[in-house]
Structure formats: C-alpha cells, structure tokens
Design an enzyme around this catalytic site. Sequence first.
Site, short mmCIF file in Angstrom:
data_model
loop_
_atom_site.label_atom_id
_atom_site.label_comp_id
_atom_site.label_asym_id
_atom_site.label_seq_id
_atom_site.Cartn_x
_atom_site.Cartn_y
_atom_site.Cartn_z
N SER A 156 0.84 -1.18 0.00
CA SER A 156 0.00 0.00 0.00
C SER A 156 0.89 1.25 0.00
O SER A 156 1.67 1.45 -0.93
CB SER A 156 -0.96 -0.03 1.19
N HIS A 171 -8.25 -4.80 -1.17
CA HIS A 171 -6.99 -4.20 -0.74
C HIS A 171 -6.36 -5.11 0.32
O HIS A 171 -6.19 -4.76 1.48
CB HIS A 171 -7.22 -2.80 -0.19
#
Length: 689
Positions: free
Chosen positions: A543, A658
């Site tokens: 991320s 995610h």
Amino acid sequence: MSPDERPTLAAPDDDPYLWLEDIEGRRALDFVERQNRLTLQKFGGARFAADRDLLAAIYDRPDNIPYVTRRGGLLYNLWKDANNPRGLWRRTTLEEFRTPKPEWEILLDIDKLASEESKDWLLSWTHAPPEAGSRAIVSLSRGGSDATTLREYDLKAKSFVVDGFVLPEAKSGAEWADADTLLLASVVGEGMATTSGYARTVRRWRRGEAVEQAPVIFEVPADHMAAYCGGDRTGLSPRIWFTDRIDFFNLKVWLGDETGAKTKLDLPTDIWLEAQQDWLAVKLRSAWTVAEKTYAADSVLGISLSAFLAGDRHFTVVFEPGARRALQGFFWTDGVLVLSILDELRPVFELCTPSANDWTRRNLPGLPEIGVVDVWRLDVHESESNGDMLANVQDPLTPPSLMLVDGVASPALLKQAPKTFSADGLVTTQHEAISVDGERIPYVQTGPATESGDAPVYMSAYGGFGLAVKPYYSSALGKLWLERGGSTVQANIRGGGEFGTRWHDAGRNAGKRLAHDDFAAVAADLVRRGVTRASRIAAEGGSNGGILITNMLTRYPERFGALFCTIPLIDMRRYTKLLAGASWIAEYGDPDKPEEWDWLQTYSAYHAAKSGQHYPPILIATTRRDDRVHPGHARKMTAKLQAMGYEAYLYEPAAGGHGYGKDNQERAAFIALGYTFLKDKIGWIDNGA
C-alpha cells in the site's frame, strides 16, 4: 535503439501505459494473464505449492482464536477455515466462549450464499442497533472490494428480510435511527460521491422508500473526503454525531439527531474526538490556544460536553505527550476513557475516569510492559458497555493470548493461539539506526542469537498516515522464514505514529523521501552490525509501503537483494485520479499543484526509474478487486521496468480487495509466492522444514 523510459521526470505526463489503468479492459487483462503465467511458471513450483499448503493449513486450524465482539449480550464472530473459506457469521454466549470448544449458533453461511447466488460474496461488516432487536444490516463485498451491497437481515429467522432495506454495490455506510429508518452515507445516486469516491451526504432513508427519494440531512463539499454519521445512545436521549471529513487528518463535527446536524463543535479541525454520556475527550494534532491557555500538540483534553456546549473552554489535560511517548488511540467504556500509549515503543494503558471535580487516572494492571498489547472494548455499542475489554498479547516469538479485562480484576485468559512454528534458538532484540539527518530509527530484529554475517533477512516497514507498526506474531514469517534459519526486521520509520505527530509529519509530504532514507539506513545498519550483507536482504512493503519499496529500487538499489511490492501506490503523478487516491492528498500532496509536484516527483519511482541501473529483482503484486489503490500502479510499473530490460514480475489474482486474497488459501498463495521469489533472488536455498 535506447529503451523506452517513459514516463520521465522531464515529461511526467507522457505515459505510454495508461491503457493498463482500464481494470477490466481486454488488452489490460491479456497483459495481466500473460504476466501471471510467467510469474507462476518461474516461482510457482513444488516449493511454492508446499509452502502455500502449509500456510493455508495454519490459517485454517480449528484452534485459532475466534475474535469476537459483543452486542445484546451475545458474542459475534466471522470464522473461516478449509470447510468454510468465505466464512460463517455466528454467535454464542460469553459463558460458552470460555469453554475449550464453544457451541456456535450459525447466522449466515457465506459460502452457501455465494453458491446459491453465483456471486463472489464475502462478508464485509454487519451493523445492528444496540437495543435488543432482530434486524441487522449486512454488508456483502464481491471479492473483497471496499464497495459493498447492503441488505437487511433477520437474526431470528436467519434470512434476508423480504422487501427490506437493499442498496446496490457502492461505497456505503449505514446507521440505524430506529427500526424503520437508516441514516445512509453512500455514493449511490447522482452527485452523491466526493472526488475521493466516498459519500458526500447523509440521507434519512425510511422503510419502503426509494433511496433516490430519501432526503439529504447532511452534506459536505465535493472536494472534501467524506461525510458520515454515528449513533450515540449514551446521553440522556439518542443523538447523532455528523462528521465532515475534510481530509485524512482534518474534520468538522456536529451534534444532532435523525433530522440533521444541529450544533457545530467549536474545535480545531485536526483532532481525534470521542464522547460518552456527558463527557468529551479531544486529542490535538497541533498546539491550541483557547481561554488564554495553550495546550501542546498530541495532548488529550477532557471536558463536560454540556459545559462545553454552554461555552466553557476550561479543559482538563488527560494526557501529556513526551518526545518518544505518544498516544496511539483512545475509547470510552462504561464512563472510563482508556488511553493506548507507546512509551519508547512499550505498551501502556491508562484508565481516566471523569467527575465533576477532576479526572482520576490509573494504569490498567496485569498486562506485560513489553511486546505487543492491544486493548479494545468488548461491546460494539458504548451504550451497552459494562466496562469489559479484550486484550491481545503477543510478540514475534509468542503467539497471541486473548484476555478478558473485567473491571479492576487481573485479565483472565480466554483463548490461546497455537504455536505455529518452532522458536528454538531464536531471540528478539531492539536496535537503532542513524538516518541521513542524524535521527535515531528504531527497529526490531528476530532471528538466531548469533550473527552469521550472511543471514537471509526479511525487512518490512510502512511509514505513513501516522500509523505505528508493531512486531506481531506472524505465522507466515515464523514458519517460512524464521524456523528455516532466516531473520526478520521491522523498522519504525518516520511517517508512522510511533512517536506522535512530529514523527508522522517528518515523513509526510516532502518528508516522505526522508522516511525512505530511514529504511535504507536500517538496511545499512544490518550490514554494519555484521548481521548480513546487502545482497541477502529482502524487503517487502504494501500500500503506502509500495512507494517505499519502489524507492528502494530506484534510490537505494545497492542495499537490497530482492524486493516484494504489494497492493502498491507508485505513480505519484496520477494517483489522485485513480479510485480513492484523492483522499490521500493530505499525506502526500497534490500533483496538480506545481509546488507540491516538486516534492512528489522526488519519490515517484514510476517516473524516476531509468535504464542502465543495477536494480534488484522485484515482484509487484496486487489484486484486480482492489478498489482503494488502483491495480494500474502495479501493472504500469511492471510494464515500464520490463521495457527497460529489468527483472520485474507481476502477480494479480482476480479477488482480494486491498489485501492478499479473499480466503485463507488465496492469502497463503499470495504470501508464499512472494517469499519464494525473495528467497530465490537473494540466493537462499531453502529446502523447507
């Protein structure tokens, strides 16, 4: 003919790979399928398969801790294992939960639902009102995406409510106002989304009413991050807190009811705020002068809510920060404010009880002063809390213990996670590296007690959004890295929240480059201390950590042997135009503003990468259903590196959001593939356990 280095810092908008941003485009998917095939052909052999299955079996163990929350006196849990890969939503009593093998009441079988409806369903979240009732809103995600479908569920009938509340797939949140009314924060509908892709309004949605007809009761400007609300039944009457989330670190708060916001709180925007009953706690991000008194940044202030609304600005200082002592979070439980603190990275928990005359303080007893300790309220709703809390205690070599903190008594063990790897001969130690500007950068090392000078080292860090990283017990690293003779290192680089706002701000915006210097300094310190050599250091970041890892590639390639970059943010020129990217401007800056692009370009590795360098091999992995950080970042970086002749690989499974996969098997495959790649590229011949 020279390699194509586009896009470049000189021409940042000349991007030949924009077509890879078309998530489901045929040309883009052909590229992804080809890359997946090449990556799995190279690293998906017998060793990978064995490690994947070994790890999946650990994740599926029946004696793993079932983490719970309480509502209406019952404990709720989402459980996944080999027989239930998508999960079972279930509940039990606290008394039953204390037993070695609790009996569970199954509410919803997600695998069965997915099969019946031929959808890639996962359970994202559930929300039921605090008062005893049989209805809940169930949030279902396709493949792990943030966008979900909302449906009303009958907890007694164990079925979805016919003609109940249903909202199509979108980024949404919902709060119960009463049994027949939801306060909806959703992007569904024309003009209902901010530029960040989150809800711009709160609507009062009554049963039987089309959502398009639900009146807007609260809205924020489209260029703000989001609007949302939360119910609060701890006061004399039900109340609703409305929030205008300006950006990641700034907000405005109103107090109101189901008809809308009524009273704006006269507070700085860069705060954290928690209220219960007639008490308000505010954590400052910057210094604040009010009523002729200045309060320091990172302080926590307490005051009577009714007195504050009446104009009183005389606060009690509930928490004072230190240079390396910082608040990590706080919450209310049964009239007590619980502060979570890191003091020189050691966990401390303080209980603060307000009264008309003063606030009393004491430490939460019975918890270790080293390792990782997390504490949270057992009850979902503050109005139902009797003071019970859960504590999770662990360290890199000690599996988690789940404990019940009941009033002032010593914590009682509820569940003990199994040991999933052998820790024989391993130790955990703390060290500090000196970064380029002289700052001390802490890191935690786990591995053999004696240094070989050639250790296969796995490094990781995050360094963003004020989030502190902690050295948790990791079954994956333990089983596939530590048990086999490797060492692990977790670095507390700037940009995180380990030491408060100053630590975060030092690694934010233009300082992000400095956070990357910190990580490189830790890698150099491992070599200086005789732990290993650079070619034996493997690093992973995900991320925000994707920016970190790709900057190690372009700025410090000589300090690493291999890099694993996951669900990454990389292209800092276009990130604000991709999915939720605009919501992160407060962390990085706005590339459309020349003065801010000046610093963003210094760590946009997508533009900085150039031919003719000695870059270490890199595997970049994402998921197609990641609707937070666009998979185009990973795709484009891989394509550019390959065009310049570098050893770069892409892995992109279809689901996972995610994260690393929608179930334990997919998660295990994602991790095992990354570790197989890293081991291969640092020359570590690992024949397994």
